[in-house]
Structures are given as C-alpha cells and as structure tokens.
Design a protein around this motif. Structure first.
Motif, PDB file in Angstrom:
ATOM      1  N   ILE A   1      68.326 -28.016  99.327  1.00 26.02           N
ATOM      2  CA  ILE A   1      67.023 -27.658  99.884  1.00 26.02           C
ATOM      3  C   ILE A   1      67.176 -27.465 101.387  1.00 26.02           C
ATOM      4  CG2 ILE A   1      64.618 -28.376 100.209  1.00 26.02           C
ATOM      5  CD1 ILE A   1      65.217 -30.324  97.777  1.00 26.02           C
ATOM      6  N   SER A   2      66.712 -26.329 101.894  1.00 29.30           N
ATOM      7  CA  SER A   2      66.682 -26.103 103.338  1.00 29.30           C
ATOM      8  C   SER A   2      65.325 -26.538 103.865  1.00 29.30           C
ATOM      9  CB  SER A   2      66.915 -24.625 103.655  1.00 29.30           C
ATOM     10  OG  SER A   2      68.195 -24.216 103.244  1.00 29.30           O
ATOM     11  N   SER A   3      65.330 -27.278 104.980  1.00 30.96           N
ATOM     12  CA  SER A   3      64.076 -27.795 105.527  1.00 30.96           C
ATOM     13  C   SER A   3      64.150 -27.865 107.042  1.00 30.96           C
ATOM     14  CB  SER A   3      63.774 -29.187 104.960  1.00 30.96           C
ATOM     15  OG  SER A   3      62.613 -29.731 105.570  1.00 30.96           O
ATOM     16  N   PHE A   4      62.978 -27.701 107.669  1.00 34.93           N
ATOM     17  CA  PHE A   4      62.896 -27.847 109.121  1.00 34.93           C
ATOM     18  C   PHE A   4      62.944 -29.314 109.531  1.00 34.93           C
ATOM     19  CE2 PHE A   4      60.096 -23.949 108.535  1.00 34.93           C
ATOM     20  CZ  PHE A   4      61.138 -23.067 108.756  1.00 34.93           C
ATOM     21  N   PHE A   5      62.697 -30.224 108.577  1.00 35.48           N
ATOM     22  CA  PHE A   5      62.501 -31.637 108.908  1.00 35.48           C
ATOM     23  C   PHE A   5      63.761 -32.449 108.662  1.00 35.48           C
ATOM     24  CE2 PHE A   5      58.478 -29.786 107.656  1.00 35.48           C
ATOM     25  CZ  PHE A   5      57.664 -30.123 108.729  1.00 35.48           C
TER      26      PHE A   5
ATOM     27  N   VAL B   1      72.567 -35.189 103.903  1.00 36.45           N
ATOM     28  CA  VAL B   1      71.695 -34.370 104.746  1.00 36.45           C
ATOM     29  C   VAL B   1      72.594 -33.712 105.785  1.00 36.45           C
ATOM     30  CG1 VAL B   1      69.762 -34.313 106.341  1.00 36.45           C
ATOM     31  CG2 VAL B   1      69.719 -35.887 104.402  1.00 36.45           C
ATOM     32  N   LEU B   2      72.805 -32.421 105.648  1.00 39.12           N
ATOM     33  CA  LEU B   2      73.716 -31.689 106.519  1.00 39.12           C
ATOM     34  C   LEU B   2      72.916 -30.883 107.532  1.00 39.12           C
ATOM     35  CD1 LEU B   2      76.024 -30.335 103.678  1.00 39.12           C
ATOM     36  CD2 LEU B   2      76.306 -32.441 104.992  1.00 39.12           C
ATOM     37  N   ARG B   3      73.407 -30.860 108.753  1.00 35.85           N
ATOM     38  CA  ARG B   3      72.762 -30.052 109.776  1.00 35.85           C
ATOM     39  C   ARG B   3      73.459 -28.696 109.806  1.00 35.85           C
ATOM     40  NH1 ARG B   3      68.010 -31.044 110.938  1.00 35.85           N
ATOM     41  NH2 ARG B   3      68.116 -30.554 113.165  1.00 35.85           N
ATOM     42  N   SER B   4      72.705 -27.634 109.574  1.00 36.37           N
ATOM     43  CA  SER B   4      73.258 -26.286 109.499  1.00 36.37           C
ATOM     44  C   SER B   4      72.596 -25.407 110.545  1.00 36.37           C
ATOM     45  CB  SER B   4      73.045 -25.694 108.102  1.00 36.37           C
ATOM     46  OG  SER B   4      73.696 -26.490 107.127  1.00 36.37           O
TER      47      SER B   4
ATOM     48  N   SER C   1      69.450 -21.537 115.594  1.00 33.93           N
ATOM     49  CA  SER C   1      68.618 -22.726 115.391  1.00 33.93           C
ATOM     50  C   SER C   1      69.158 -23.599 114.257  1.00 33.93           C
ATOM     51  CB  SER C   1      67.182 -22.294 115.085  1.00 33.93           C
ATOM     52  OG  SER C   1      66.671 -21.534 116.164  1.00 33.93           O
ATOM     53  N   VAL C   2      69.071 -24.911 114.455  1.00 36.47           N
ATOM     54  CA  VAL C   2      69.618 -25.877 113.505  1.00 36.47           C
ATOM     55  C   VAL C   2      68.527 -26.357 112.552  1.00 36.47           C
ATOM     56  CG1 VAL C   2      70.762 -28.114 113.279  1.00 36.47           C
ATOM     57  CG2 VAL C   2      71.333 -26.602 115.195  1.00 36.47           C
ATOM     58  N   TYR C   3      68.876 -26.484 111.272  1.00 34.63           N
ATOM     59  CA  TYR C   3      67.949 -27.008 110.274  1.00 34.63           C
ATOM     60  C   TYR C   3      68.715 -27.951 109.348  1.00 34.63           C
ATOM     61  CZ  TYR C   3      70.017 -23.410 107.271  1.00 34.63           C
ATOM     62  OH  TYR C   3      70.892 -22.638 106.561  1.00 34.63           O
ATOM     63  N   SER C   4      67.965 -28.651 108.471  1.00 33.18           N
ATOM     64  CA  SER C   4      68.573 -29.620 107.551  1.00 33.18           C
ATOM     65  C   SER C   4      68.828 -28.977 106.196  1.00 33.18           C
ATOM     66  CB  SER C   4      67.656 -30.833 107.363  1.00 33.18           C
ATOM     67  OG  SER C   4      67.464 -31.511 108.583  1.00 33.18           O
ATOM     68  N   ARG C   5      69.986 -29.292 105.628  1.00 31.86           N
ATOM     69  CA  ARG C   5      70.285 -28.887 104.258  1.00 31.86           C
ATOM     70  C   ARG C   5      70.437 -30.164 103.448  1.00 31.86           C
ATOM     71  NH1 ARG C   5      75.170 -26.985 101.975  1.00 31.86           N
ATOM     72  NH2 ARG C   5      76.091 -26.975 104.062  1.00 31.86           N
ATOM     73  N   ILE C   6      69.446 -30.422 102.573  1.00 31.20           N
ATOM     74  CA  ILE C   6      69.372 -31.675 101.821  1.00 31.20           C
ATOM     75  C   ILE C   6      70.009 -31.481 100.453  1.00 31.20           C
ATOM     76  CG2 ILE C   6      67.815 -33.460 100.966  1.00 31.20           C
ATOM     77  CD1 ILE C   6      65.697 -32.154 102.912  1.00 31.20           C
ATOM     78  N   VAL C   7      70.892 -32.390 100.064  1.00 33.81           N
ATOM     79  CA  VAL C   7      71.544 -32.352  98.757  1.00 33.81           C
ATOM     80  C   VAL C   7      71.000 -33.502  97.916  1.00 33.81           C
ATOM     81  CG1 VAL C   7      73.730 -32.420  97.503  1.00 33.81           C
ATOM     82  CG2 VAL C   7      73.627 -31.364  99.786  1.00 33.81           C
ATOM     83  N   LEU C   8      70.381 -33.165  96.755  1.00 33.59           N
ATOM     84  CA  LEU C   8      69.824 -34.167  95.843  1.00 33.59           C
ATOM     85  C   LEU C   8      70.648 -34.233  94.565  1.00 33.59           C
ATOM     86  CD1 LEU C   8      65.940 -33.664  96.007  1.00 33.59           C
ATOM     87  CD2 LEU C   8      67.357 -35.225  97.334  1.00 33.59           C
ATOM     88  N   THR C   9      70.923 -35.457  94.101  1.00 32.51           N
ATOM     89  CA  THR C   9      71.590 -35.688  92.813  1.00 32.51           C
ATOM     90  C   THR C   9      70.706 -36.604  91.963  1.00 32.51           C
ATOM     91  OG1 THR C   9      72.799 -37.552  93.769  1.00 32.51           O
ATOM     92  CG2 THR C   9      73.886 -35.401  93.818  1.00 32.51           C
TER      93      THR C   9
END
Length: 672
Positions: free
Chosen positions: A591-595, A625-628, A634-642
């Motif tokens: 999931i890509s997110s601004f938060f 939670v990866l910063r991409s 601009s940097v955003y969060s890439r959240i990995v859920l399992t």
C-alpha cells in the motif's frame, strides 16, 4: 663549432666538441663513453647533416630523452641550441654556436623544445590551396593500382629490409586499431596524420582531401607539417596530381619533382621545391572517398616505391575508417531527426513514415486494435484557478509520466488534447497482447499519478485524478487531411465508444468494454457494472471496472484506493493498494500512503470502491514500512501487510480471474 656540455653524470663539467658523427654508449669504442649501467653499449649517436645536428637513439634499452621527451628508436631528432639531452644518469646540454638546421628561425619551437620529430604526430595546421596546372601531361615516376594493393611481396623482400618492414607494419597495425575506435571525421584525420609522420620519419608535410557528402566533390579537408613555424603557411596542392590520382584511382610517386622535366610546367610543384611527393586515393572497394598525400624536402631521403606501397596500404585502411565515419554521421543525423520529429509526432508514426509502413497518401485501411483514452477528472474547474503558464507546467510534468508508461507497454501515443491522452495498440505494429498491454497501461497510470500527486501537493498545488477508458474493435487507420497538411489517425465507431466509456470513469477507475475484457478475463480482477447507455449506441454497452491484472513474476498489479484504519476503527489516513504477491509462500499486499505508519502493528484496510454499496475490508500485520520516492523526488510510505484476512469479496479481489458484480446504478456512481 658545436659542442656538448655534460652538466650531470660521470663526466660532469666535460665539454665534447662536435664535427662529424659522435657515437655515445657504454662501450669504450664510442666517441663519448659513459660508464653507466643504465646506458647501452651502443646507445645513441649525433651526426651533422647540412650544417645542423641530429640525435638518433640506436635502439637502446632505456631510451634517449630530449627536453623530457622520449625519442622513438632509430628516428632522427634535430638538435637546437640549449636542447637538454638525458642518457642514463647523464644530463647534457647541446650548444650549436650558430650551426642550426636551415630555416631554424622559422621552425623553432615557441618555448623550450619539448616535441621531437617522432612525438609531434599531429603536426601544425596548414591551409590547402588548390593550384591550376597543365593536365595534358600526367605521367609519373611510379604508380600503383590502389584497388589491387598487396603490402608485401615475399619475392622482393630482402633480408636488409626485414627490420624496417616489420617496424612499419607494426605502425600500420597501430593505425588500424586507432582508426577503428574513431567516429568523428576531424579526429579521424588527426589519427591519419599522426600515423603518416610516424611511419615516414622524413616526411615534412601531409594533407587529406575528402569527398563532400553534399555535392560529392573532392575538397581540401586538412593539412599538417611536422614542425611548427611562426607563420601560418599555405600548402599549395597541384590539381594535375590530384586529378591523376582521382581519375585513374592510382597512387603516384614523384621521386624528384624539382628536376622532373615532365612536371616542369607545373609551377605548384616546382615553386614548392618538393624533392619527393606521394599521393594515394582513399578507396573503399570502388568508392572514392578522397586523397591522401605526403611530401619531403629531403634530397637524401626521397620516397621510393616501397614507401608508395606503404602509403597505399595506409590509405586503404583509412578509407574503411572514413566510410564507417560517414555511415556513423549519417545514422547520427538520422537519429537526431527522428528524435526531434518524435517530439511532435508519435515515435511509432515517425518510424512508420521513415520505413514506409505509413504511406504518404490520403488513404485509410481497416484495422483492429485496442484504444485507450485518459483524461484528468475535473480539469476544467482546476484550470480556472491557475494561470495559463502554470497549467502548461503542470500538464508537461504529467505528460512526461504518461508518455513513458504508454511506450513502455508497447503502445502508440497518438495525441494530446488539452488534458486528454489517446493511445492505441496493434495498429502501427502487430501486438497479440494488445488488450492486456492497454489495461496494464491504465493501471500503471493510476499508480503513477499517486506519486505524481504527492509531488504536486509538496509544491502547494492540488492533486490530479484520472479517468481511463478502453475499447477493442475494428476501425479505419490512415492519413487524413489535404495534400499540404495531413496526419495519421484512427476513426470509427469503436474509437468513439472508447471515448464514451472513458467519460463514464471516475477517479482511480479503468473502465473497459466487453470486447477488451473477454480476451484477458482470466488475468484480471474486475467488477461488472450496470450496462451503460452511451451516445451513438442504441443498445446498452457492457462495461467492466478493472482493479487488477497479472504482472511480473505472477504478482498482481492493483489499483484500489483505500482508507487506513487502526484496529479500533480510527482512520489514520488514505492510500492506494498497488500490489499483491506471494513471498516464500506468504501472501502480502503493498500500500502506498502519504502517512507514516508505526511498524509491526495490525491495520485494517477499507477499500474505497464506488462500485459497491457496502465497504469491503482487509486486515493484516505490518511486516515493513519502506520509505520510497518517485523519481528521486517526494518521499512516501510503502506499507507491506502479511497475515491477511477480511471480507470474502475483498479477499477475492486478490485473485486473478475474479469477476464481482456491482450493485450500484450509474446514477449512484457519478463521476467524481
């Protein structure tokens, strides 16, 4: 009388007078014996020639140096007053006392001499001047058919020629290697000139004439002399000689142009006092590319037939390099034209025009392909609040992203129309995966606009949202317009339908027709919508909203906007569900997110899908939670859920081939 002053070494302070020839070495039989282990037995010699002196290294192990320049072995180096010679540990100053080479005031180096007869390979520029002459007498002392040259005739090779022949062939090999890596004509000629002065140590001047690519005429290109002079000399070149070489495609040798009665009337030869002149054509097979010439003022070292044979061989090598350079230049110019043209027309259309795929006449033919339309939702109201220049800047940034994605999926970018983009597949070139490539393009565009919006918001601008529509079918493709202005386009009812479907799409949606959906339904995650009434069609049209498609390594590319919530149901932000994959047997979603999301916590993801009445949910554990960053910006969060769970319909959207049915009408699912 000239003399040597030894300022360092075993004989420091000694003065050695010079008259005829002086040999230098470790052997006591030498005129100057240097008891130094770094000095060879017969190291070098200095001899007098026409009242000036020259130093020759006799093939020593450690070499001879003049003014900090290592001499080429067996190649004479003229000496000038105050030249500094280094042999072994001895440092020697040459004093001429007025006996210098003829014309030394003109050919003296500007500063301390640091370039020798062997190392100054490029020479000093001359200006070529073509002179007129009587063309009726073109006989010469020696000729070679340049199209049938053999460098070595073993029957004519005497033992005393072997060392010199091996040396020259070694130099020719070096030239061949050097020329093979050069592409620019000017640099290429410099390498040729360098090779000439290397192979012919007694050559004074050299010139090259090349074929003009525009009119095909042989024209002066460059001329060099071995030594630098204070004046900018011209180099007259006889038209009679050039015409003989180019007309008969023969290499020629004038062994003594000054005394040759057959050229007595050729003032361009006599006025120059040329003792020996060679000229060879630059032939690549039967293609005449130019002429190369070299002369010497030395009466003792006039060129002979073997020299002419060597020059012809060099010319043959140079011709191949020049031909390659011409081809490289042509390709380079063609590439620049294509690049510039591709900025105004689709790259595929440009290629089609140049290779003949697209005809130059007003004509249409039946095609079958997939059409994609994409535009910015609410662009009109957005543009009202921006200056015209700001609108241009915003669109240009956006179109840069769009263009890369379309062409990366083998699509033809057809046109921009304000905020609208039109592309098609299987029209310019065959594409058996046209439907899949078009739909994947739509999903990648939606993914890319998420990162693009982050850049806009960081710049204080409003985000943009896309509506995308696709249709597959038959239509006409070809040139339309008039004799003075035409363009390649596609027209037909199926083109119109693609645009009508796009007009139904809301933000984050990729809507497609049944004709596009059917060939790829096993690869898609889609939602069947209520049949739509569109302009130009009497019957309702089946429309599908695609939310995912099989991607690389069996992963699933997704385009699902979501709300991110904590386990107690509090909304912490929003984002875009972009990927589903299995790693080591463990399913995970990205999931890509601004938060920023705290790691190693449990989250609930609510799918923001306008196609459904009820909100679908997924849950999972935050594995990372990866910063991409988008293109390093601009940097955003890439959240990995399992450890995924959730509603059945939500989990079904993570499986290729899933088709869910919407319960909403078009009235309840207005474009927003």
């Amino acid at each position: 009388m000239a003399y040597l002053h030894i300022v360092e070494g075993p004989h420091q302070g000694t003065h050695v007078p010079l008259s005829g020839k002086l040999t230098i070495g470790r052997n006591s039989a030498n005129g100057l014996c240097l008891n130094d282990s770094s000095v060879s037995r017969m190291h070098a010699e200095i001899w007098n020639k026409d009242k000036y002196y020259a130093l020759v290294d006799l093939g020593s192990s450690n070499g001879s140096i003049v003014n900090e320049t290592l001499l080429h072995k067996l190649v004479p180096r003229p000496l000038y007053d105050s030249d500094e010679i280094t042999i072994g540990s001895s440092r020697i100053i040459f004093h001429a006392q007025g006996d210098e080479p003829p014309g030394s005031s003109k050919i003296r180096y500007k500063n301390k001499p640091d370039i020798d007869i062997a190392s100054q390979k490029k020479g000093t520029s001359l200006s070529i001047v073509m002179t007129s002459g009587d063309k009726s007498d073109s006989r010469v002392n020696a000729t070679i058919d340049a199209s049938r040259v053999n460098l070595i005739n073993s029957e004519d090779l005497r033992p005393d020629m072997l060392a010199e022949t091996v040396k020259r062939l070694g130099a020719m090999v070096k030239i061949s290697v050097d020329l093979g890596a050069v592409r620019k004509p000017q640099t290429l000629v410099e390498h040729i000139m360098s090779g000439i002065f290397d192979i012919f140590p007694h050559a004074d001047r050299a010139f090259v004439m090349l074929r003009d690519l525009n009119d095909g005429q042989i024209k002066p290109f460059a001329a060099r002399k071995r030594f630098e002079t204070e004046q900018n000399d011209e180099f007259p070149v006889s038209r009679t000689v050039i015409n003989t070489v180019t007309g008969q495609k023969q290499s020629i040798l004038l062994s003594d142009a000054q005394s040759d009665k057959r050229f007595a009337e050729q003032r361009s030869v006599v006025d120059l006092s040329i003792r020996s002149l060679m000229c060879a054509p630059l032939l690549c097979k039967e293609d005449l590319l130019g002429v190369i010439g070299v002369d010497t003022m030395s009466g003792r070292h006039a060129f002979v037939s073997d020299d002419l044979l060597m020059l012809t061989g060099i010319a043959s090598q140079a011709a191949v390099a020049i031909k390659n350079s011409e081809l490289f230049t042509t390709v380079e110019k063609e590439s620049k034209k294509r690049t510039l043209l591709s900025r105004y027309l689709s790259k595929d259309i440009v290629e089609g025009i140049l290779d003949g795929t697209v005809p130059f006449h007003l004509h249409g033919e039946k095609k079958r392909g997939t059409i994609l339309f994409c535009d910015i939702v609410g662009f009109t109201s957005m543009a009202e609040n921006l200056a015209a220049v700001e609108v241009f800047e915003k669109l240009n940034n956006y179109y840069s992203v769009v263009t890369e994605i379309i062409t990366g999926n083998r699509g033809t970018l057809h046109k921009f129309g304000g905020d609208m983009v039109m592309a098609f597949w299987n029209v310019m070139y065959p594409d058996n995966s046209a439907e899949e490539n078009a739909v994947r393009t739509g999903l990648e565009l939606q993914n890319a606009v998420f990162s693009f919006d982050l850049d806009l918001e960081n710049e204080g601008q409003k985000p943009v949202f896309l509506g995308i529509g696709c249709n597959t079918g038959e239509f006409a493709g070809g040139n339309i317009g008039g004799s003075d202005r035409m363009e390649y386009t596609v027209i037909g009812d199926n083109i119109n339908l693609a645009q009508r479907i796009e007009a139904l799409a809301s933000r984050w949606q990729v809507l497609i027709s049944s004709e596009t959906y059917e060939p790829i339904k096993d690869k898609c995650v889609a939602i069947e919508l209520e049949p739509a009434i569109v302009k130009g069609r009497k019957q309702p049209v089946k429309v599908y909203s695609v939310r995912g498609i099989l991607h690389k390594n069996s992963s699933l590319l997704l385009d699902i906007p979501v709300y991110i919530m904590t386990p107690d149901g509090s909304v912490t932000g929003n984002g875009l569900l972009t990927l589903y994959r299995t790693v080591c047997g463990e399913p995970e979603i990205h999931i890509s997110s601004f938060f920023r999301i705290p790691p190693w916590s449990t989250l609930i993801i609510q799918l923001d899908l306008p196609e459904f009445m009820n909100a679908l949910q997924l849950s999972g554990k935050v594995a990372a939670v990866l910063r991409s960053a988008h293109d390093g910006r601009s940097v955003y969060s890439r959240i990995v859920l399992t450890n995924l769970g959730g509603d059945n319909e939500a989990l079904a959207m993570l499986k290729p081939g899933t088709l869910l049915k919407s319960r909403k009408t078009w009235q309840n699912m207005k474009r927003h």
